[in-house]
Structure formats: structure tokens, C-alpha cells
Design an enzyme around this catalytic site. Sequence first.
Site, short mmCIF file in Angstrom:
data_model
loop_
_atom_site.label_atom_id
_atom_site.label_comp_id
_atom_site.label_asym_id
_atom_site.label_seq_id
_atom_site.Cartn_x
_atom_site.Cartn_y
_atom_site.Cartn_z
N TYR A 1 0.90 -1.18 0.16
CA TYR A 1 0.00 0.17 0.08
C TYR A 1 0.80 1.30 -0.01
CZ TYR A 1 -3.27 3.63 1.78
OH TYR A 1 -4.41 4.77 1.71
N ASP B 1 9.33 2.98 -0.08
CA ASP B 1 8.25 3.57 0.73
C ASP B 1 8.47 3.00 1.98
OD1 ASP B 1 5.84 4.38 2.15
OD2 ASP B 1 4.50 3.45 0.40
N LYS C 1 4.21 8.52 9.13
CA LYS C 1 4.00 8.07 10.33
C LYS C 1 4.94 8.43 11.54
CE LYS C 1 1.14 4.66 8.58
NZ LYS C 1 1.12 3.72 7.15
C1 LIG Z 1 0.44 4.34 5.70
C2 LIG Z 1 0.94 4.11 4.60
C3 LIG Z 1 0.89 5.02 3.65
C4 LIG Z 1 0.13 6.27 3.52
O1 LIG Z 1 0.34 7.52 4.46
P1 LIG Z 1 -0.88 8.14 5.19
O2 LIG Z 1 -0.12 9.11 6.21
O3 LIG Z 1 -1.74 7.38 5.40
O4 LIG Z 1 -1.42 8.84 3.87
C5 LIG Z 1 1.85 4.88 2.52
N1 LIG Z 1 2.73 3.95 2.47
C6 LIG Z 1 2.71 3.04 3.49
C7 LIG Z 1 3.70 2.10 3.28
C8 LIG Z 1 2.07 3.09 4.67
O5 LIG Z 1 2.08 2.26 5.47
#
Ligand SMILES: *Cc1c(COP(=O)(O)O)cnc(C)c1O
Length: 428
Positions: A143, A237, A265
Site C-alpha cells: 500500500y 516507501d 507516520k
Molecule cells: C500508511 C502508509 C502510507 C500512507 O500514509 P498516510 O499518512 O496514511 O497517507 C503509504 N505507504 C505506506 C507503506 C504506509 O504504511
Amino acid sequence: MFKKSQKLYEQGLVNLVGAVNSPVRAFSSVGGNPLFIKKAKGSKITDVDGNEYIDLVLSYGPMIIGHRHKQVQRAVVKALKNGYSFGASTENEIILAKIVCDAFPEMDKVRFVNSGTEAVISGVRLARAFTGKDKIIKFAGCYHGHQDSLLVAAGSGLATLSLPGSKGVPEGAVKNTLIAEYNNLESVKKHFDEHNDIAGVIIEPICGNMGVVIPQKSFLKELKDYLETKNALLIADEVMTGFRSKFGGAQELLGVTADITCLGKVIGGGFPVGAYGARNEIMEEVAPLGGMYQAGTLSGNPIAMAGGISTLTELQNQDPYKKFNIIGNTIETILLEAAKKYSVDLVVNRFGSMMNPFFTNSQVTNFKEAQTSDIKKFAVFFWEMIKNGVFLPPSQFEAWFLSSALTVRDIKKLAIAVDKAMMAVSEM
Ligand SMILES: *Cc1c(COP(=O)(O)O)cnc(C)c1O
């Protein structure tokens, strides 16, 4: 036990969609209604009915040193007194940028944004800007936020709701997105054999969004080496893993350096901060130095920067990564022993402070294998854990997170809850 939550949920349905502002907070796959939270402190979170839980959700990752840490609270209150937003640069942005660039050696420069989604949108745009190529490969089950072009085969949130992708995403938006299988380099090579306009590959270096799935031994290194031969970029990511797997993220841990890194995060310690960064040569594409436009009214917000600086500084001082391994290992053992005791099929994937028990008997190395899990069993397990004082994400496919605020007493309480929950699963 949940009377006030129940009432707020019903009120919330009127003007909020499903009474939540992010679908992962809905209890769609575990049944029942979402809890409403009143407050949190340290390793615990308390709902509006006054039930206290050990928190393994941690706002889906950010609260790595626990809730309302003294240092963070102090720094944020101090920042508040100077004003909330200026639309101009502040010294704190420079301080946080240095902390981040020191932690990720491949980053010379960083740009702050307001969320992980925004960080990835920009990181992908940057890969395209730098290479002059359009296509991006992503892995099924990873994701990367909710932007159109990557919202295919996108893991937990969608998997929980059994959605293949999202409505409202036009075909054109995903025509430059190619899907590969996690832990399978051949599936990446196949795309390169068929296309000559691939800008890069985006990956969660330790995947947390199909449940926790770990890269096999040399997968990332081989991927990176291969991409170099193709003049394509590796986009890590690390929104979830940054500062969590290690202070320098999964890259430090696995000894792989990405070309572009996306963060979120933990970097804001509970405030809305995201970031993307790379070496100078790449970052010089970004406006005002270069021609790739990306902007934000609240980017580098002074309150959020103070939250980030104080959280990361405290995290660096605590250096809890060894502790995470020990606690993680203990919880893993608790889960597996309870599963054995009650003859429940269970596989636990864990990496440092991210973990997932999957209710399946097969190994889980990719999205397909993750989906063999019995989500009905998870639902029963989830509610027993809630009733016994442990707050978990309401989905089989969301990672559990550990905070450095967890205590020995918390773990004992958790062990009792796991025993009861596993017994309930065996009695289904
Ligand atoms: C949570 C997450 C996102 C999105 O971040 P948001 O702050 O919710 O927009 C993107 N990539 C990864 C791997 C994530 O865990």
C-alpha cells in the site's frame, strides 16, 4: 462495555461516512462497531466508556515511544505559543531535515509534506521527472497511500473490505502502473522485458500492508542491483518502516540504499508529517531548484515539526530497537504457544516492532499467501482481545505495532488475553 462508543457511532453516521475518517478504522471485517477513543498515555489507550487497553495500533505506527511522551508534549506546547502556521520557513524545518538526512545516508535533501500519501505521490513524480520515463512497478499487496495511480492490488484496507481496487480511478490513471509479485524478482524482470519506459519500482522494504511480509534474504539487494542495470530507480516507501525497523529504516537494517525514500507516520510522532528525499542530483529536480512542481500550504508546519523533532530525538536517545526485538519475540512465542495449546493454525510474521499473526497453516511471503488466512477466526480473536484489554487493528491484514512504552506488566496482561482469545477461536 461499549455503550458510549455505540451512541457516538450512531451519531457519527449522520455527518461522517461510516462514522470514520479512514476506512481502516471501521470494523467491517470483524463485525460490531468502532470504538471511540477518549485519551491515551504511554502504552495505553482509553475509550469513551473508560475501558483501558494496551495499544498495539499506535495510530497505525506513529506513536512509537508511546502516547503523550513528556518531552514531546513540552516541545509541542512550546511551539504552539509561537503561532500555528506562517507560510514561511522556520528553523525547526532545518533541524528536522538534518535529523532525517543523517538517518538516511542516501538522502542529501528532503521535502516535508503532510502525509504518507503525499510523500509517495511526490516521490513517484520525482522518479518520473528524473528518469523522463512514465511507468512504475508496484508489488501486489503493498500500500502506498490512496493516490489514483497506485491504488491497484493495494493491500490491507482494500483486502479487508474485499475491494479489488477503488471506484473512481480512471483507467488512464493506472495505465502506467505495472504489478509484480513480492519476493519474486522474475516478475519484475518480466515487465522490463516488455516495456522500455519504466521509471522505477516502488516497494515497502518490509511490507506491513498485507499483514507483515518480509523480504526474502537477498530480494531487495538483487532488485536494487537489477534496477541499476536498467537505469531505473528504487523508491523505498518507508512510511511505515522509517525510524521503526531501525532509526535509518529498513534500508539501514537490510543494507540496501534506495534512490528515493518516502517517509511518514513516525516522522511526525502523531502529527501530520510526511517527507520524501534523495541525493542532490535527484532532489534538484524539485521546484524551486528544478521543474518538478510540488507544494503545500501547511507543509513543514511548525507544530508538526516540533512533534517530529522531539519524537525522533527521544527515539534516538532511547534506541529501543533491541528492546523491540525482545518484546516482539516474546509476543510471538506467546501467540505460537497459545495456538499450539488450542490446536489453532497460526503463522506469525514479525520484523522488529511490526508483527502479524495470520490464521493460516501456510507460510506467508506474498499477498496471495496472506489471503489464505481465515478472517472469521481473526474476528473472534480480535473481539476477545478487546474484551481482555488489548487494542488491535480491526483487520487480519494490518500490522500490530510495538511502542517502547510497553511494560512487563503489559506483556503479562497480553499473554492472558491471547490465551483466552485463542481458546475462543478453537471453540468456534
Ligand atoms: C500508511 C502508509 C502510507 C500512507 O500514509 P498516510 O499518512 O496514511 O497517507 C503509504 N505507504 C505506506 C507503506 C504506509 O504504511
